[in-house]
Design a protein around this motif. Structure first.
Motif, PDB file in Angstrom:
ATOM      1  N   ARG A   1       0.753  -1.244  -0.038  1.00  0.00           N
ATOM      2  CA  ARG A   1       0.029  -0.008  -0.172  1.00  0.00           C
ATOM      3  C   ARG A   1       0.797   1.282   0.060  1.00  0.00           C
ATOM      4  O   ARG A   1       0.688   2.267  -0.814  1.00  0.00           O
ATOM      5  CB  ARG A   1      -0.989   0.329   1.186  1.00  0.00           C
TER       6      ARG A   1
ATOM      7  N   ASP B   1      -2.969  11.043  -2.222  1.00  0.00           N
ATOM      8  CA  ASP B   1      -3.741  10.295  -1.247  1.00  0.00           C
ATOM      9  C   ASP B   1      -2.351   9.719  -0.562  1.00  0.00           C
ATOM     10  O   ASP B   1      -1.668   8.816  -1.184  1.00  0.00           O
ATOM     11  CB  ASP B   1      -4.544   9.435  -1.517  1.00  0.00           C
TER      12      ASP B   1
ATOM     13  N   GLY C   1      -2.522   7.960   2.295  1.00  0.00           N
ATOM     14  CA  GLY C   1      -2.607   6.821   3.247  1.00  0.00           C
ATOM     15  C   GLY C   1      -2.368   7.205   4.420  1.00  0.00           C
ATOM     16  O   GLY C   1      -2.861   8.353   5.100  1.00  0.00           O
ATOM     17  N   ASN C   2      -1.725   6.323   5.244  1.00  0.00           N
ATOM     18  CA  ASN C   2      -1.061   6.593   6.649  1.00  0.00           C
ATOM     19  C   ASN C   2       0.490   6.410   6.512  1.00  0.00           C
ATOM     20  O   ASN C   2       0.832   5.887   7.258  1.00  0.00           O
ATOM     21  CB  ASN C   2      -1.642   5.642   7.677  1.00  0.00           C
TER      22      ASN C   2
ATOM     23  N   GLY D   1      -5.334  12.123   3.270  1.00  0.00           N
ATOM     24  CA  GLY D   1      -5.177  10.774   3.818  1.00  0.00           C
ATOM     25  C   GLY D   1      -5.987  10.216   4.768  1.00  0.00           C
ATOM     26  O   GLY D   1      -7.194  10.777   5.025  1.00  0.00           O
ATOM     27  N   ASP D   2      -5.679   9.168   5.269  1.00  0.00           N
ATOM     28  CA  ASP D   2      -6.378   8.417   6.464  1.00  0.00           C
ATOM     29  C   ASP D   2      -6.595   9.357   7.552  1.00  0.00           C
ATOM     30  O   ASP D   2      -5.827   9.965   7.912  1.00  0.00           O
ATOM     31  CB  ASP D   2      -5.547   7.077   6.981  1.00  0.00           C
ATOM     32  N   PRO D   3      -7.689   9.051   8.197  1.00  0.00           N
ATOM     33  CA  PRO D   3      -7.768  10.006   9.594  1.00  0.00           C
ATOM     34  C   PRO D   3      -6.737   9.925  10.493  1.00  0.00           C
ATOM     35  O   PRO D   3      -6.415  11.084  11.153  1.00  0.00           O
ATOM     36  CB  PRO D   3      -8.997   9.026  10.400  1.00  0.00           C
ATOM     37  N   ARG D   4      -5.972   8.670  10.742  1.00  0.00           N
ATOM     38  CA  ARG D   4      -4.890   8.646  11.656  1.00  0.00           C
ATOM     39  C   ARG D   4      -3.853   9.639  11.000  1.00  0.00           C
ATOM     40  O   ARG D   4      -2.766  10.253  11.612  1.00  0.00           O
ATOM     41  CB  ARG D   4      -4.244   7.165  11.877  1.00  0.00           C
TER      42      ARG D   4
ATOM     43  N   GLU E   1       2.254   4.777  13.315  1.00  0.00           N
ATOM     44  CA  GLU E   1       1.011   4.517  12.808  1.00  0.00           C
ATOM     45  C   GLU E   1      -0.305   4.563  13.805  1.00  0.00           C
ATOM     46  O   GLU E   1      -1.426   4.934  13.657  1.00  0.00           O
ATOM     47  CB  GLU E   1       0.890   3.236  12.008  1.00  0.00           C
TER      48      GLU E   1
ATOM     49  N   ASP F   1      -4.882  -0.708  12.898  1.00  0.00           N
ATOM     50  CA  ASP F   1      -4.547  -0.491  11.511  1.00  0.00           C
ATOM     51  C   ASP F   1      -2.895  -0.037  11.235  1.00  0.00           C
ATOM     52  O   ASP F   1      -2.478   0.673  10.597  1.00  0.00           O
ATOM     53  CB  ASP F   1      -5.048   0.988  11.131  1.00  0.00           C
TER      54      ASP F   1
ATOM     55  N   THR G   1      -4.039  -5.240   7.423  1.00  0.00           N
ATOM     56  CA  THR G   1      -3.569  -4.151   7.571  1.00  0.00           C
ATOM     57  C   THR G   1      -1.997  -4.313   7.388  1.00  0.00           C
ATOM     58  O   THR G   1      -1.136  -3.348   7.095  1.00  0.00           O
ATOM     59  CB  THR G   1      -3.459  -3.437   8.973  1.00  0.00           C
TER      60      THR G   1
ATOM     61  N   LYS H   1       0.011  -2.987   4.106  1.00  0.00           N
ATOM     62  CA  LYS H   1       0.768  -1.600   4.213  1.00  0.00           C
ATOM     63  C   LYS H   1       2.167  -1.494   3.561  1.00  0.00           C
ATOM     64  O   LYS H   1       2.787  -0.781   2.929  1.00  0.00           O
ATOM     65  CB  LYS H   1       0.784  -1.051   5.421  1.00  0.00           C
TER      66      LYS H   1
END
Length: 446
Positions: free
Chosen positions: A56, A107, A109-110, A133-136, A362, A403, A428, A431
């Protein structure tokens, strides 16, 4: 303290009924692949990346560079030497540099490497580049890169958050010059500036002002890879001023680079040999590398194993006993979850130090490891900069991952010795380690 997610997509971690004896082909290094993608995209001529990691994080990096105008072509070799189960579509990538452009949307991601390495690249683009990106990812610090780029002449909109989402308004170039940053929360702040620095009009001089600098091997990796494509870099390890890096402006060469196996991702497989008293061969382990994972040879040997590095790879053998360890992991913090998992199964206590920065990865890895191991019956406490682990008899239960790919592999290590462990969201691991469940069960002959 992390909050438990809903118990969904539980994966029964295989329990080892006997000592493992396996050869595991570990995919390419994420850290090397993503640095190589950036450098090849900024080069003055085309280049090749062979055996890149397709995960990812690396696919997000490739997609982001394509969005900014870089050509990345995937080719398939007719060679029969590709390991069974590997994705032949990603066997080689042809990188075709082009004028960087906006508008573009990235994007991240994380992925720390994507969110930190690409804003300096975007500053060289002609037009705005938006990062999300991702919320985190919104919670992970970017202020070191954002503030530094502003000093060097970039215009960035982040609503004063020092974090995502943000927009870099590329103007086709960047002045560069001298900048002071505090990279104590992430060495990636330094690497991010160095990777793009040859394209800055004045190059860059980066001065780290913080009290400590974690993950130094990753900065050495960045410096080595810059030099390999023709950049001139002055660094502390080459006799330069402590905590200061200077990169001279100049053209970067296109190279034909074969990506090393990801040694940090080899950790759970080496741990399997240690936990079960077995033997694991990791082919193509490099004799010389800047990857932090190479320290596993030393750490896991101290914890009860033995290793032999030969031309064909690394053979690691467990003795049937696991010993506790007192170790500073400041330079190799990403190894902490796997080491903590092994330490929870040892015959004596362990202290893992120098990793306070893991609270910003992460997930808050120190809090997450403490909670998840303790919920299986362990005795782990947090310190200011690490963990104290006192081995206890563990029992089965759900091991949450938040995650975080390294939490998932840590849970799998414990599951080898403890029946009934279930990993929440093992997917996950994609990644950085695609097909981990298949590699894991294949190692065990399941």
């Amino acid at each position: 303290m992390p909050v438990n997610p809903v118990h969904t997509a539980l994966w029964p971690a295989p329990h080892a009924s006997e000592a493992v004896d396996a050869t595991v082909h570990v995919p390419g290094s994420k850290s090397v692949t993503n640095r190589a993608l950036v450098l090849a995209s900024l080069a003055s001529e085309p280049g090749w990346l062979r055996r890149p990691l397709r995960s990812r994080d690396t696919l997000l990096m490739a997609a982001a560079l394509r969005e900014m105008g870089v050509g990345i072509e995937e080719t398939v070799s007719s060679s029969s030497s590709v390991a069974a189960g590997q994705d032949r579509a990603g066997e080689a990538w042809r990188i075709l540099p082009a004028g960087l452009r906006g508008p573009a949307t990235v994007d991240v991601g994380n992925a720390g490497t994507v969110m930190r390495f690409l804003p300096p690249v975007a500053a060289l683009a002609d037009g705005p580049v938006r990062f999300d990106g991702d919320p985190r990812a919104y919670e992970r610090p970017l202020n070191g890169v954002i503030d530094a780029l502003r000093v060097l002449g970039a215009r960035i909109d982040d609503d004063d958050r020092g974090a995502l989402p943000l927009t870099v308004h590329g103007s086709g170039g960047l002045d560069g010059g001298t900048v002071e940053i505090d990279a104590s929360s992430s060495s990636q702040f330094v690497s991010a500036l160095l990777l793009s620095a040859p394209r800055f009009n004045q190059g860059v001089e980066v001065r780290h002002t913080g009290s400590s600098l974690p993950s130094m091997p990753h900065i050495r990796m960045t410096v080595d890879m810059l030099r390999a494509v023709g950049a001139q870099v002055d660094s502390p390890e080459s006799g330069g001023e402590p905590n200061v890096w200077r990169v001279t402006p100049g053209a970067l060469l296109g190279r034909d680079l074969t990506i090393e196996p990801d040694l940090s991702n080899a950790q759970p497989f080496l741990a399997a040999a240690l936990v079960t008293g077995g033997r694991v061969l990791i082919p193509d382990w490099p004799a010389r590398t800047t990857q932090p994972g190479d320290r596993l040879r030393e750490i896991f040997t101290e914890m009860g194993g033995s290793c032999e590095l030969a031309d064909y790879g690394l053979v690691f053998t467990g003795s049937g006993s696991i010993h506790g360890i007192d170790v500073d992991l400041g330079d190799v913090g990403e190894l902490t979850p796997g080491i903590a998992a092994v330490a929870a199964l040892a015959d004596s206590p362990s202290t893992l130090r120098g990793v306070s920065h893991l609270r910003l990865h992460e997930t808050d890895r120190l809090a997450a490891l403490t909670k998840e191991i303790n919920e299986l019956g362990g005795d782990v406490t947090e310190s200011a900069d690490g963990l104290h682990i006192r081995p206890r008899r563990l029992h089965g239960g759900v091991f949450h991952t938040y995650d975080d790919h390294r939490m998932a592999t840590a849970g799998a290590i414990i599951g080898l010795a403890v029946p009934g462990v279930q990993i929440e969201n093992v997917a996950t691991t994609a990644k950085t380690l695609p097909d981990f469940p298949e590699l894991w069960t294949g190692m065990l002959g399941v």
